[in-house]
Design a protein around this motif. Sequence first.
Motif, PDB file in Angstrom:
ATOM      1  N   THR A 112     -18.592  12.305   4.761  1.00 35.31           N
ATOM      2  CA  THR A 112     -18.496  13.147   3.567  1.00 35.31           C
ATOM      3  C   THR A 112     -19.298  14.436   3.752  1.00 35.31           C
ATOM      4  O   THR A 112     -18.845  15.515   3.378  1.00 35.31           O
ATOM      5  CB  THR A 112     -19.026  12.378   2.338  1.00 35.31           C
ATOM      6  N   TRP A 139     -17.501  16.686   6.106  1.00 38.06           N
ATOM      7  CA  TRP A 139     -16.417  17.341   5.357  1.00 38.06           C
ATOM      8  C   TRP A 139     -16.961  18.541   4.578  1.00 38.06           C
ATOM      9  O   TRP A 139     -16.368  19.618   4.572  1.00 38.06           O
ATOM     10  CB  TRP A 139     -15.788  16.320   4.396  1.00 38.06           C
ATOM     11  N   ARG A 140     -18.127  18.362   3.954  1.00 37.47           N
ATOM     12  CA  ARG A 140     -18.702  19.435   3.159  1.00 37.47           C
ATOM     13  C   ARG A 140     -19.020  20.659   4.042  1.00 37.47           C
ATOM     14  O   ARG A 140     -18.704  21.794   3.684  1.00 37.47           O
ATOM     15  CB  ARG A 140     -19.984  18.929   2.508  1.00 37.47           C
ATOM     16  N   GLY A 165     -31.535  21.815  -6.930  1.00 36.70           N
ATOM     17  CA  GLY A 165     -31.566  20.447  -7.455  1.00 36.70           C
ATOM     18  C   GLY A 165     -30.626  19.493  -6.728  1.00 36.70           C
ATOM     19  O   GLY A 165     -30.631  18.293  -6.985  1.00 36.70           O
ATOM     20  N   VAL A 166     -29.795  20.035  -5.808  1.00 29.15           N
ATOM     21  CA  VAL A 166     -28.789  19.208  -5.133  1.00 29.15           C
ATOM     22  C   VAL A 166     -29.426  17.997  -4.453  1.00 29.15           C
ATOM     23  O   VAL A 166     -28.925  16.884  -4.525  1.00 29.15           O
ATOM     24  CB  VAL A 166     -28.021  20.049  -4.088  1.00 29.15           C
ATOM     25  N   GLN A 171     -14.592  20.929  -5.798  1.00 29.81           N
ATOM     26  CA  GLN A 171     -15.170  20.418  -4.545  1.00 29.81           C
ATOM     27  C   GLN A 171     -16.509  19.722  -4.786  1.00 29.81           C
ATOM     28  O   GLN A 171     -16.799  18.692  -4.185  1.00 29.81           O
ATOM     29  CB  GLN A 171     -15.348  21.565  -3.540  1.00 29.81           C
ATOM     30  N   ALA A 209     -27.962  20.970 -10.250  1.00 29.42           N
ATOM     31  CA  ALA A 209     -27.843  20.261  -8.985  1.00 29.42           C
ATOM     32  C   ALA A 209     -26.437  20.379  -8.426  1.00 29.42           C
ATOM     33  O   ALA A 209     -25.724  19.401  -8.299  1.00 29.42           O
ATOM     34  CB  ALA A 209     -28.225  18.793  -9.172  1.00 29.42           C
ATOM     35  N   LEU A 210     -26.035  21.612  -8.148  1.00 22.19           N
ATOM     36  CA  LEU A 210     -24.689  21.839  -7.652  1.00 22.19           C
ATOM     37  C   LEU A 210     -24.757  22.718  -6.418  1.00 22.19           C
ATOM     38  O   LEU A 210     -25.714  23.455  -6.229  1.00 22.19           O
ATOM     39  CB  LEU A 210     -23.850  22.549  -8.730  1.00 22.19           C
ATOM     40  N   ASP A 211     -23.709  22.632  -5.604  1.00 24.48           N
ATOM     41  CA  ASP A 211     -23.623  23.523  -4.457  1.00 24.48           C
ATOM     42  C   ASP A 211     -22.894  24.787  -4.898  1.00 24.48           C
ATOM     43  O   ASP A 211     -21.697  24.757  -5.175  1.00 24.48           O
ATOM     44  CB  ASP A 211     -22.876  22.829  -3.317  1.00 24.48           C
ATOM     45  N   ILE A 262     -28.417   8.989  -5.932  1.00 25.36           N
ATOM     46  CA  ILE A 262     -27.194   8.234  -5.659  1.00 25.36           C
ATOM     47  C   ILE A 262     -27.508   7.294  -4.504  1.00 25.36           C
ATOM     48  O   ILE A 262     -28.160   7.668  -3.552  1.00 25.36           O
ATOM     49  CB  ILE A 262     -26.030   9.180  -5.286  1.00 25.36           C
ATOM     50  N   ILE A 322     -15.699  16.341  -6.148  1.00 26.71           N
ATOM     51  CA  ILE A 322     -15.147  15.471  -5.095  1.00 26.71           C
ATOM     52  C   ILE A 322     -16.278  14.983  -4.194  1.00 26.71           C
ATOM     53  O   ILE A 322     -16.360  13.799  -3.857  1.00 26.71           O
ATOM     54  CB  ILE A 322     -14.067  16.209  -4.267  1.00 26.71           C
ATOM     55  N   LEU A 323     -17.181  15.901  -3.838  1.00 18.95           N
ATOM     56  CA  LEU A 323     -18.318  15.529  -2.985  1.00 18.95           C
ATOM     57  C   LEU A 323     -19.113  14.376  -3.605  1.00 18.95           C
ATOM     58  O   LEU A 323     -19.362  13.353  -2.961  1.00 18.95           O
ATOM     59  CB  LEU A 323     -19.235  16.737  -2.771  1.00 18.95           C
ATOM     60  N   ILE A 324     -19.491  14.543  -4.870  1.00 19.73           N
ATOM     61  CA  ILE A 324     -20.301  13.506  -5.515  1.00 19.73           C
ATOM     62  C   ILE A 324     -19.490  12.211  -5.683  1.00 19.73           C
ATOM     63  O   ILE A 324     -20.014  11.117  -5.497  1.00 19.73           O
ATOM     64  CB  ILE A 324     -20.845  14.000  -6.869  1.00 19.73           C
ATOM     65  N   LEU A 375     -15.816  22.304   5.248  1.00 19.88           N
ATOM     66  CA  LEU A 375     -15.202  23.006   4.118  1.00 19.88           C
ATOM     67  C   LEU A 375     -15.812  24.394   3.956  1.00 19.88           C
ATOM     68  O   LEU A 375     -15.118  25.380   3.697  1.00 19.88           O
ATOM     69  CB  LEU A 375     -15.456  22.182   2.858  1.00 19.88           C
ATOM     70  N   LYS A 376     -17.126  24.458   4.162  1.00 19.16           N
ATOM     71  CA  LYS A 376     -17.806  25.747   4.017  1.00 19.16           C
ATOM     72  C   LYS A 376     -17.428  26.706   5.142  1.00 19.16           C
ATOM     73  O   LYS A 376     -17.348  27.911   4.916  1.00 19.16           O
ATOM     74  CB  LYS A 376     -19.319  25.542   3.994  1.00 19.16           C
ATOM     75  N   ASP A 427     -21.919  27.379  -3.413  1.00 18.62           N
ATOM     76  CA  ASP A 427     -20.892  27.967  -2.559  1.00 18.62           C
ATOM     77  C   ASP A 427     -19.567  27.219  -2.639  1.00 18.62           C
ATOM     78  O   ASP A 427     -18.541  27.712  -2.200  1.00 18.62           O
ATOM     79  CB  ASP A 427     -21.352  27.985  -1.092  1.00 18.62           C
ATOM     80  N   MET A 428     -19.604  25.998  -3.193  1.00 26.53           N
ATOM     81  CA  MET A 428     -18.377  25.224  -3.305  1.00 26.53           C
ATOM     82  C   MET A 428     -17.778  25.423  -4.694  1.00 26.53           C
ATOM     83  O   MET A 428     -18.456  25.847  -5.616  1.00 26.53           O
ATOM     84  CB  MET A 428     -18.677  23.731  -3.062  1.00 26.53           C
ATOM     85  N   ARG A 451     -30.213  15.224  -6.809  1.00 26.02           N
ATOM     86  CA  ARG A 451     -28.997  14.481  -7.155  1.00 26.02           C
ATOM     87  C   ARG A 451     -28.627  13.513  -6.039  1.00 26.02           C
ATOM     88  O   ARG A 451     -28.369  12.340  -6.297  1.00 26.02           O
ATOM     89  CB  ARG A 451     -27.853  15.456  -7.434  1.00 26.02           C
TER      90      ARG A 451
END
Lengths: 317, 259
Positions: free
Chosen positions: B15, B18-19, B91-92, A98, A89-91, B99, A101-103, B22-23, A93-94, B95
């Motif tokens: 947030t 920002w993401r 899976g992002v 990062q 569960a990660l991005d 939260i 920090i995002l989470i 950033l990309k 491209d980052m 997640r």
Amino acid sequence: MSNGIAIEIKELCKNFQTKEVLRNLDLIVPKGKIFALLGQNGAGKTTMVKILSTLLNFDSGDVTVLSHKLPKDSDSVRSKISLTGQYVALDEDMTGEQNLILISKLFGYKGAMAKQRAKELLEQFDLSEAGNKPVKTYSGGMHRRLDIAASIIKTPELLFLDEPTTGLDPRSRAVVWEFVRNLAKNGTTIFLTTQYLEEADVLADLIAVIEGGKIVAQGTAAELKSLVGRKTIKIRLQNQSDTGRAKNVVHEVFAEAGIKADETNALSIEISEVSQANQVLNELTKAGIEPMEYSISQASLDEVFMTFTGNGGQNNG
Amino acid sequence: MVNVKRPSAVSSTATFMWRTLLKIKTAPGQLIFDSVVAIVSMLLFTFLFGGAIDGSPREYVQFLLPGMLFMTVLPMTVYAGSALCKDISTGVYDRFRTIGFWQPAPVLGTLIADILKYAIAVIGVVITGLAIGFRPEGGIIGLVLGMLLVVLYAFSLSWVFATIGVVVKKPDSVAQNSMLILYTSIFASNIFTDISTMPDWMQTVVMFNPTTHIVTATRLLMQGTYSAWGITLAIIVCVGLVAVFAPLTFALYARKNRV
């Protein structure tokens, strides 16, 4: 009343269209323990995790997580749990930093605090050097470590780990195990699913075996092993040429005992009582066959698994 | 242990902005590519068709530039939908959902941040236009208001593709599924030619396309001859798109994979 209970499930049912995935499932997971849900592919492990972590609705039954009822109190549950799913569960491209920090920000850490928390975790998970590289360049083990790091940004009361070590090399697996133990030591309840028996055996305080949408066996590793009831005496002979004769001797004493000889000519004999081991050894000595070494072992978790899942599950379900 | 509180809706959305930003910063390739294509297309269209359509390239660019802004930004409005779809397909998304932050934040933050992309592309095209002889009679105010209207419409239209992004399975199919809507909204409009030059039935089709009304309003703003009704209509179209597709996207996003 449910102070010591992390998860309580009563008669949980879940269908996907016409397919029954969970059938009247009951389960209690105590707080502060490492709990392992063991099952074959498709047994319903991930479905369980998704329901308990508020990601999936269910059809009927009572589900209480950390004293909050689902699905009504999903928000309260979310504030106390964390999930490391089966898929990373990660991005991609980052960078690793990062991502953390995002989470962190989503958990409520502000600017500099989020950055500091990310740095701490990168260090803790041995990822400091890779922190500035995009996640898509990470190895499988690094992905998993970062994924778990993201799950504990805010220490959860209950952490779900869905097959946390699938596809990992032994070293990375050991790192994950060590981390799980430490987290449990500090009071977090761990709910992990696995298809590795070894993992459940060495890591879990409690194990439940899921098969056909039901819990078919439950207990500590030792309890489950004794449930199966079989014990094995393993004998290595002085002279390998005696193997055939030894088999005959044992058959005369225990006509129905299962005997196997492995490639080194060590004999494995299934017995039900430890006293029978002495009898076997006596008979062999009387026949002039010298055992070089022997050992008595309980059923392995593999045997437990084979007994309760597949066809065995129907006898016991 | 530091005591952290659940972030507010605003800071969760920030947030996700920002993401996205950033990309853009770490991988500006797509934005640069899109802007270059837009500028090259405008030069081509102006000098290729200018003589035929309006007598001279210089005449035609007065008409073409406002339309060209749409030609540039509308295809970019699909990206936010693709980004949402990509989160869901990995899976992002799971997640994010475990939260406890304000759950529409990923959708809203991503779409808002993309406004910057539209603005950069619009500015690039306008500067090129000015360099080859575009002289808006509406002056600087008309020009800026027209540019704002283009960006507002792009943002509104991006909600349509956000809905598609949440519904389809693969990020690649977002672009595929959006193609028909996108190309109809670009070409069945008055972006390239005046509506009065078309046959009656085509005029009817073109008038059904919301893009047409925004292009008209933008053109009039830049020419300094806008009417209050034209601007109102343009804004109604934008607000209407958001009012329908934003709640739809939020609802579909929250329900996704839940049953």
